[in-house]
Each structure stands twice: as structure tokens, then as C-alpha cells.
Write a protein that holds these residues in place. Structure first.
Motif, PDB file in Angstrom:
ATOM      1  N   ALA A  62     -11.996 -22.359 -46.351  1.00 24.89           N
ATOM      2  CA  ALA A  62     -11.143 -21.175 -46.188  1.00 24.89           C
ATOM      3  C   ALA A  62     -10.000 -21.488 -45.231  1.00 24.89           C
ATOM      4  O   ALA A  62     -10.179 -22.209 -44.248  1.00 24.89           O
ATOM      5  CB  ALA A  62     -11.966 -20.007 -45.638  1.00 24.89           C
ATOM      6  N   ASP A  63      -8.823 -20.942 -45.535  1.00 16.38           N
ATOM      7  CA  ASP A  63      -7.700 -21.030 -44.599  1.00 16.38           C
ATOM      8  C   ASP A  63      -7.525 -19.670 -43.911  1.00 16.38           C
ATOM      9  O   ASP A  63      -8.341 -18.761 -44.107  1.00 16.38           O
ATOM     10  CB  ASP A  63      -6.425 -21.478 -45.315  1.00 16.38           C
ATOM     11  CG  ASP A  63      -6.045 -20.521 -46.451  1.00 16.38           C
ATOM     12  OD1 ASP A  63      -6.617 -19.414 -46.524  1.00 16.38           O
ATOM     13  OD2 ASP A  63      -5.177 -20.901 -47.263  1.00 16.38           O
ATOM     14  N   ILE A  92     -10.833  -7.356 -34.384  1.00 15.53           N
ATOM     15  CA  ILE A  92     -11.358  -8.637 -34.856  1.00 15.53           C
ATOM     16  C   ILE A  92     -10.422  -9.742 -34.387  1.00 15.53           C
ATOM     17  O   ILE A  92      -9.206  -9.575 -34.378  1.00 15.53           O
ATOM     18  CB  ILE A  92     -11.465  -8.646 -36.409  1.00 15.53           C
ATOM     19  CG1 ILE A  92     -12.777  -8.018 -36.870  1.00 15.53           C
ATOM     20  CG2 ILE A  92     -11.325 -10.063 -36.979  1.00 15.53           C
ATOM     21  CD1 ILE A  92     -13.000  -8.014 -38.366  1.00 15.53           C
ATOM     22  N   GLY A  93     -11.015 -10.879 -33.958  1.00 19.59           N
ATOM     23  CA  GLY A  93     -10.222 -12.065 -33.655  1.00 19.59           C
ATOM     24  C   GLY A  93     -10.779 -13.238 -34.424  1.00 19.59           C
ATOM     25  O   GLY A  93     -12.000 -13.385 -34.519  1.00 19.59           O
ATOM     26  N   GLY A  94      -9.911 -14.044 -34.995  1.00 19.92           N
ATOM     27  CA  GLY A  94     -10.416 -15.176 -35.775  1.00 19.92           C
ATOM     28  C   GLY A  94      -9.423 -16.303 -35.838  1.00 19.92           C
ATOM     29  O   GLY A  94      -8.342 -16.226 -35.251  1.00 19.92           O
ATOM     30  N   SER A  95      -9.796 -17.356 -36.549  1.00 18.68           N
ATOM     31  CA  SER A  95      -8.882 -18.492 -36.700  1.00 18.68           C
ATOM     32  C   SER A  95      -9.374 -19.441 -37.771  1.00 18.68           C
ATOM     33  O   SER A  95     -10.562 -19.438 -38.118  1.00 18.68           O
ATOM     34  CB  SER A  95      -8.745 -19.272 -35.387  1.00 18.68           C
ATOM     35  OG  SER A  95      -9.940 -19.968 -35.093  1.00 18.68           O
ATOM     36  N   GLN A  96      -8.449 -20.236 -38.284  1.00 15.04           N
ATOM     37  CA  GLN A  96      -8.852 -21.432 -39.009  1.00 15.04           C
ATOM     38  C   GLN A  96      -9.183 -22.476 -37.954  1.00 15.04           C
ATOM     39  O   GLN A  96      -8.540 -22.537 -36.900  1.00 15.04           O
ATOM     40  CB  GLN A  96      -7.713 -21.904 -39.930  1.00 15.04           C
ATOM     41  CG  GLN A  96      -8.139 -23.060 -40.827  1.00 15.04           C
ATOM     42  CD  GLN A  96      -7.088 -23.419 -41.867  1.00 15.04           C
ATOM     43  OE1 GLN A  96      -6.208 -22.624 -42.171  1.00 15.04           O
ATOM     44  NE2 GLN A  96      -7.187 -24.628 -42.404  1.00 15.04           N
ATOM     45  N   ARG A  97     -10.225 -23.285 -38.221  1.00 19.03           N
ATOM     46  CA  ARG A  97     -10.646 -24.269 -37.216  1.00 19.03           C
ATOM     47  C   ARG A  97      -9.940 -25.603 -37.464  1.00 19.03           C
ATOM     48  O   ARG A  97      -9.644 -25.950 -38.603  1.00 19.03           O
ATOM     49  CB  ARG A  97     -12.155 -24.471 -37.277  1.00 19.03           C
ATOM     50  CG  ARG A  97     -12.980 -23.218 -37.495  1.00 19.03           C
ATOM     51  CD  ARG A  97     -12.693 -22.085 -36.548  1.00 19.03           C
ATOM     52  NE  ARG A  97     -13.674 -20.995 -36.713  1.00 19.03           N
ATOM     53  CZ  ARG A  97     -13.604 -19.827 -36.114  1.00 19.03           C
ATOM     54  NH1 ARG A  97     -12.571 -19.527 -35.335  1.00 19.03           N
ATOM     55  NH2 ARG A  97     -14.547 -18.919 -36.287  1.00 19.03           N
ATOM     56  N   GLU A  98      -9.741 -26.343 -36.382  1.00 19.21           N
ATOM     57  CA  GLU A  98      -9.111 -27.662 -36.501  1.00 19.21           C
ATOM     58  C   GLU A  98     -10.087 -28.632 -37.140  1.00 19.21           C
ATOM     59  O   GLU A  98     -11.106 -28.964 -36.550  1.00 19.21           O
ATOM     60  CB  GLU A  98      -8.681 -28.161 -35.118  1.00 19.21           C
ATOM     61  CG  GLU A  98      -7.929 -29.471 -35.154  1.00 19.21           C
ATOM     62  CD  GLU A  98      -6.714 -29.390 -36.085  1.00 19.21           C
ATOM     63  OE1 GLU A  98      -6.822 -29.921 -37.215  1.00 19.21           O
ATOM     64  OE2 GLU A  98      -5.692 -28.784 -35.700  1.00 19.21           O
TER      65      GLU A  98
END
Lengths: 464, 464
Positions: free
Chosen positions: B255-256, B389-395
Motif C-alpha cells: 500500500a502507498d 488519525i495519523g499514518g504514513s507510508q513506511r520507508e
């Protein structure tokens, strides 16, 4: 191009010949004569799917170099498989390689049997194995079934406090929780630690059980349960103990011990039925590789009425059994696992609810029976494991509760709030506790409870 | 005689005139002319049921003496009610009094408005009030919807470790967990505390997030989530912070950031739809007594497409707004609640996903964008609360992750296991975190987050 999970692609719900994309990690690769057979798993179910790639693909040379653990995106037509044991396979029209494995020879997860001991050392990678994939999906299935059972039966979920000042058992060994600077502890006038300067202004611990707390909600919402982590700082590093484990604790207003036992039986059977219905793929693997009778014993469990035996009768039966036990059998002593297993496995051959234990070996909050010698406690024993559930009717009579607390040396001041429920519209109520990892161990036939949690010995986890 | 819950008796599914038994606690009593009207609640739903008793009952003198909080078992015929606002009532044929209230005048839960502040002081009894009964049932509904949403969408639940050696944020303030005797701490050769003698043989803390741990399962089972307690030892005793709170953290392979935001939107709408569908009774009370637009704002939320705005554009919009803010607005600074609320409430009028924040204000594991200045992070902002909500794409690129860890001063040795996922079949992945109590606060219109947990200031709880 439709992205689907491997489980969905294998389920036979997609029209044959349809074009699909699956994404996951390579389990095995076999290449010969311009063909490559790549087994891809995305963990959505037990089985991987086979992707057949031909040398017509531009990156076929790279595909031949794939090793276990590489990540790929495969696109192609879904067709009935000729191979044994697989329903469908993908005729690859594209096989994109997303991530390589840095050094395939040292990659710890190889397609061969690996011992649980070894896998505990690489716990962050073990979810990629057949065994731990299966355990994780079964664990999820059980957890969801816990919530569903209570939902269908009108129970509300309560999250009781993790950080607490009280000890639900009156005896458990607890972990301290603190933000005090240990290198420079504040001292009170008498030289003791000054906990008034700790985060909460007093001494705090990790909870050993949510039961006393959840009673407050039971005596207002009638049917409630907890499902959350609990902690015991017991220095027993066995294959049966965890310092951190999840517990399920329902609490039922207007219920006596018989009703408590009825719910426990109904509940366990519901959980096992869910696993048999929903995780047949993983259970088949467990039965093949871990525990031969894993499926049949759950089926037997689900279909057998539980036996009820009074503790006093259980002691007589054990004494007359002619069996030599390591631990003594005598009225007033607690039953050991060897006794429990004899009762459920050899004497009855079905699950057994043992009731009405001597009052001095059980907790202060359990309801004193009219004989004055026993309390309305129960243990549910299951073949193959012994005790799996412990519960009791709670003492709802304030005067008797006070007498019991005095007997156990508990300070009534500290339990004022708990006494309040007996002052204000007291009602009979009962509940039980189920150790969730113990349940997973039983269903999955595991020999070490550390294999029932996501992170034993893992970096980032302190459990070992 | 069939024992039913009050909710079931009121639901209109029992044939009129049928004989039923309900069990619960008295809310109000009114007696006159040989009749007594007793409102009984068992917490199964919002509404109590009215039991009408006549002086034909042998214990009518006792019934007249009933006060709020007494527990009763009422049996009688279920008939259509003449009274306003209630569907059915019970013509009492028997009204057994199970438990009295010791001193009715000092019983804290009276049938009159009581402030949340007062009720926090008697938190063990507040589940008996309309407000906390409603909050508890809504909280349960949300929790069940969390599990159901993920189940229906192919996610597996993972319970990540509570006691941990690592700090997922690289910065959080943590609670120490220890069994060392604080009055007599073991010292090492250099005079420091010898944690090798602590329970786990090293220094341990309560987790601040399960995210890093759950990534291990994401990169094997593809779609996973945690739902469990997390802890922050931040000394900010505000109405918006808890030291102990539950978090929901999904993690999605392949997922991006766009997919992450899509799932977050779909998920929140699913949860709110569940509350509107399943807890209409409790939400009607919330709308009447706590927050007027409680229902309409959820309906609007469910029907509105979320807006997407880049952080850089958000800063421009705020700067051009002509609005005076307490905190400065400048590229490179984090957004404050006042900024977030202006964006979502005044500028857009709908939920907003702000994306691509400056890299130096976000965590090391977030994926660096091609501009080298921002990371693929997102915050979901909702009218009436701000960030939810807080989120991110992971490195997922090892070399860039290593550079980021160096920049944040993190020891790669300590994160070896986390680096491993980038060495072995690395794939893009993304996830987000939802503070569960913050969600409850939003849905129930509460002004203090301590009213969203079962036990603020309660005996047995250290949270206050």
C-alpha cells in the motif's frame, strides 16, 4: 487487472480464465526447460498459489534467480491446476520482482522443517513460516469468535485498567510501573521511597486481572466481559507460563455457579466450532504436522456434554483410582495437572467441570457455600491440557465478604469501592477467566506457550 | 416464565400479553392509590422498563419503600404502554426485592442530573447513570465494529507486546516496568542500576505503539492490525490526554499513502455507520443531553467525501486565511489543533486528509518523498475535533532508512530486526493509528477524555 488475495484466487469464486494480480512473497521456485514455477504466499490463507512463468517473459532470467522470501507482483490468467493439492494456478503474463533477498544463503526462513526453538530466535521473521502463519490466523479466528460470541449473547466489552493500584487476587506477584528516576529515588521522611512523587502520585502496578473492576459494570449493565492483557511476575520460566498474556473475563449478573458453568461450556464450544468452520486449511496443517488428533479432539469437544463433579467427589475418585500420582491427593489440597488430566482424560473421557472447592485454597471474593467449608468455585478441565477455565460465583453478602477479607488479611478500606456493590442493590453474580494463549496452545497443539504469542524472544519484546 | 433482557422486552418481538421476567436495578419509583410504578434498568439498552405493581401483591408495602439502586426481579404480562415514550410495560404479577440500598439518602447515583466531575469521584458506580451506560454501549459498539471491519476486509488481529525494550517513536516518554526492589537496588560495577537482575534481564518499558512490531506480521500476512493498550508517560494532565489508552493500528502491505488514506476514510465511515445503525437509542440521548448535533455530524461525516490537501498547500491556505492564530503558521512547523480545525471546519467543511509533511517533524520510519524535504505522512482531520488519525507510508528502502536513523541518532544495532524486513523481500507498506478513546470522545461529544474510559479516578485505577 484485479488485485486479489491468494486465498480469494484459490477459493474458486473468480471465473476461470479471468485475469488477476496477486502480491506476496516467494515460498519456492523451480525452473526447467524455459518454465519457472513460483509459489507465492501472501498469508491470506494457508496455501500459496503457483505462478507459472515462461521464457517469453522479458525478465525470465531474473525470475529464475528468485529465492524464498523475495517479494513479487504476479499477473496472469487464473486456470484450473493440473498439480496435486492445488485448485487453481496463474499462467503468468507478468511477474514483477519487488524486493530481493540480500543474501539467500543466510536468509533464516528456508523451505524446510525448522524447530520452534530456532524460530523463536528469529521471531520477527517466523510469521513467514507455515506454522506461525497458521497459528496467527487461528489466534485471530479465536479472538474474533470471542467478541462475536459475547455480542450475539448481549454482553458489552469493558477495557479495565492495565495500570492499577490494587491486586485482584490478593496474592499475585506484580510488575511495578514507575517513572521515578531509579538512579536518584526520592525518599520520604522515614527513608522509604516517596511514591507521592511518582507519575500517579502513588505506587502502581500492572494488573493481574480485570475481574474486580469489571464487576462494577456487571452490576449496572448485567452482562459484560473483558478481553485484554494481564501480567504475572512469577519467576516460573516454564513452557506453560507467560509474564504477559491476554485474558477473557465475562461477568454475569443474576447468575449462580450452574449458570456460570453453562456459559463456559457454551462459550468454549462456540470458539472451537468457529475454528473448525473458518480455519479448516490451517487446522489440516496442524493435524498433519503438529498434533495428529488436533481436529478430531475439537470435534469431540464440541459434541460432548461436559461432566459436572464436585471437588469432594473428585478427591474420592482420585484416591480410589489406584493410580500413583506425584502430588498427594487429600481433601483441602488443590488439584494438580496430573489429577485434572486423569479426571478428564481417563475417568470421564470428556471435559469436566469441577465445582465447590475448599474455601481456604480459593480467592476471598468467591461465594461461601452453606456448608461453610467450600466456595462456589469451578474449574473447567479439558482432555489434553487440564484446567482451561477457572470461575466462581462472587460473594454478594456484605457481612460474609467482610469476614472473608478479614480472614485473608485484606484491608477493607482499600476495597471500599468493591464493598459498595454489596451495599447498593447487591445481586448474585458469577464469572470466569480464560487465558487466551492457553486456548491457542490447546487448539494448535503447541508444546510451548511462547509459540502462542506473536513475539517471544523477539527484539523489541521483553518476553522470553 | 421467560427471563429476558429489558432491551428485548421493549423491542416488540415478544407476543403482547406474554409472561416475562426481567431483572435489574430500580431507576425511579412512584406510588399512589394502591399502585406503584417501578422503572427497572438492566443496562441492556438505554431505556428502562416500567413495571406496574398493585396492592394485590403480598409485598406491596416493601415495594412502596423501594428507592433508586435497589435490585429486583419482576415477573408479569408484557402489555402495550399507555405512557409517553415507552413501547411496552409489565403488569407485575411478582416483584421480588433482591437487594436494598443501605442508606438511600447517601446513595450517590440519584435520578437527577449529575456532573461528570462528581461522577468521576464515584467512577465505580457511574455505569448506573444514563450517560455512562450510553458511553459504555457506544464504546462496545465501536470496538466490535473495529474488529468486524478488519475481518470483513481480510485483516488479521495481532497482539503486539505491552512490555517492551524498544521505543517505537524514538522519542516517547515511557513508563518503566520492573520487579527490582526499589528500596535495595542492585548496582553494577560502575555504580549504575544492574538491570541484568531485573525480571527480563534488561531494562523494560510499557509500549508506546505496536506499529514497528506489527510490521513483521504485515510483511508476511499482508493485512494486519493491532487493537490494544498503549502508554505515554507525558505529564500533560489535560482533558485531551491519557497515560493509558487503546490504539487501533492497521498495517497494509503493497500500500502507498493514497491507499492508506482510502482505508482510513472507509474505516471511519464504517465505524460511524455502525454506531448510527446499532446505538440509535444511546445516540438520541447524547444528542438530547450532551451534544446537539451528535447524530447529524456523524451522518454528514459518513456521506461526505474526504478532501485531500498537501501540507505545503495547507500552510499557504492558513497563511492567506486572514485569521489570527495563537500559534505561528510557517512551512516546517507542525500544525496545531486551531489550524487543523480551521482547515476542516471553516475552509473545507468536511473531513480532510493532510499529506506529505516536512520530514524533520515526523518519525524516522516514514517514507522520504522524492523532493527530499517531505515524507509520505498523513493526518486525518475531522470537524469538531481536529486530528483523529495519523499514518504514513513506511520507508522500505534500507539505505534511506539507515540514513534516516542516523539523522535521528538511533542505534541501527537496536533496530537490526526492523532493518531485516528491508533486506528480505522488502515491499511498500503503509498504516495508521487511531486513538480509540479519542474516537469515543468524538462520537459521544464528551469534553473530557477521562469520561471515555471505564475507570478515571476510580479506586483500583491509577489513571486520574
Amino acid at each position: 487487472m484485479t488485485v486479489v488475495s491468494v486465498a480469494h484466487a484459490l477459493a474458486g469464486k473468480i471465473p476461470e480464465g479471468g485475469e488477476v494480480t496477486v502480491r506476496g512473497w516467494v515460498r519456492t521456485v523451480r525452473a526447467s526447460n524455459g518454465l519457472a514455477f513460483v509459489n507465492v504466499s501472501d498469508g491470506s490463507g494457508f496455501a500459496p498459489i503457483q505462478v507459472v512463468a515462461t521464457d517469453a517473459l522479458a525478465n525470465f532470467d531474473d525470475i529464475k534467480r528468485l529465492t524464498p522470501g523475495c517479494s513479487v507482483i504476479a499477473t496472469g490468467r487464473l486456470v484450473k491446476s493440473q498439480g496435486k493439492g492445488q485448485s487453481f494456478e496463474i499462467q503468468g503474463q507478468g511477474l514483477e520482482i519487488v524486493g530481493w533477498v540480500e543474501d539467500p544463503l543466510t536468509y533464516p526462513i528456508q523451505p524446510k522443517p525448522m524447530s520452534p526453538e530456532f524460530l523463536r530466535e528469529v521471531a520477527h521473521l517466523r510469521p513467514r513460516t507455515n506454522l506461525f502463519g497458521a497459528v496467527t490466523r487461528i489466534r485471530d479466528c479465536l479472538a474474533k469468535a470471542v467478541h462475536r460470541y459475547f455480542h450475539e449473547n448481549g454482553y458489552y466489552w469493558i477495557s479495565t485498567p492495565i495500570i492499577t493500584t490494587s491486586d485482584a487476587e490478593g496474592a499475585g506477584q506484580m510488575f511495578r510501573v514507575s517513572t521515578l528516576d531509579m538512579a536518584n529515588l526520592p525518599r520520604g521522611e522515614n527513608g522509604g521511597i516517596d511514591f507521592s512523587r511518582d507519575f500517579f502520585g502513588k505506587e502502581t502496578f500492572l494488573t493481574v486481572s480485570g475481574q474486580l473492576n469489571v464487576e462494577a459494570y456487571c452490576l449496572a449493565l448485567s452482562k459484560v466481559y473483558t478481553f485484554g492483557p494481564t501480567f504475572r511476575a512469577e519467576n516460573s520460566h516454564t513452557t506453560r507460563h507467560l509474564a504477559e498474556f491476554w485474558m477473557v473475563e465475562p461477568e454475569i449478573a443474576f447468575a449462580d455457579l450452574a449458570e456460570d458453568a453453562r456459559v463456559a461450556e457454551d462459550f468454549l464450544k462456540y470458539l472451537f466450532r468457529a475454528v473448525l468452520d473458518e480455519r479448516a486449511d490451517d487446522m489440516a496443517f496442524i493435524a498433519e504436522r503438529v498434533q495428529k488428533d488436533a481436529i478430531t479432539r475439537l470435534e469431540t469437544f464440541v459434541n460432548a456434554p461436559f461432566e459436572r463433579i464436585e471437588y469432594t467427589d473428585a478427591v474420592s475418585l482420585l484416591q480410589k483410582s489406584g493410580r500413583k500420582f506425584d502430588y498427594p491427593v487429600e481433601w483441602g489440597l488443590d488439584l494438580q495437572t496430573e489429577h485434572e488430566r486423569w479426571l478428564t482424560e481417563e475417568h470421564v473421557g470428556r471435559p469436566v467441570v469441577v465445582t465447590n472447592y475448599p474455601e481456604h485454597i480459593k480467592a476471598f471474593y468467591m461465594r461461601l457455600n452453606d456448608d461453610g467449608k467450600t466456595v462456589a468455585a469451578m474449574d473447567v478441565l479439558a482432555p489434553g491440557i487440564g484446567e482451561i477455565i477457572g470461575g466462581s460465583q462472587r460473594e454478594e453478602r456484605l457481612d460474609i465478604l467482610d469476614a472473608r477479607m478479614a480472614q485473608f488479611g485484606l484491608d477493607p478500606e482499600h476495597y471500599q469501592w468493591y464493598r459498595d456493590f454489596r451495599r447498593y442493590g447487591s445481586v448474585p453474580h458469577a464469572g470466569f477467566g480464560l487465558g487466551f494463549e492457553r486456548l491457542v496452545v490447546y487448539v494448535c497443539g503447541l508444546s510451548n506457550i511462547r509459540d502462542a504469542i506473536p513475539y517471544p524472544r523477539a527484539p523489541g519484546s521483553a518476553e522470553f
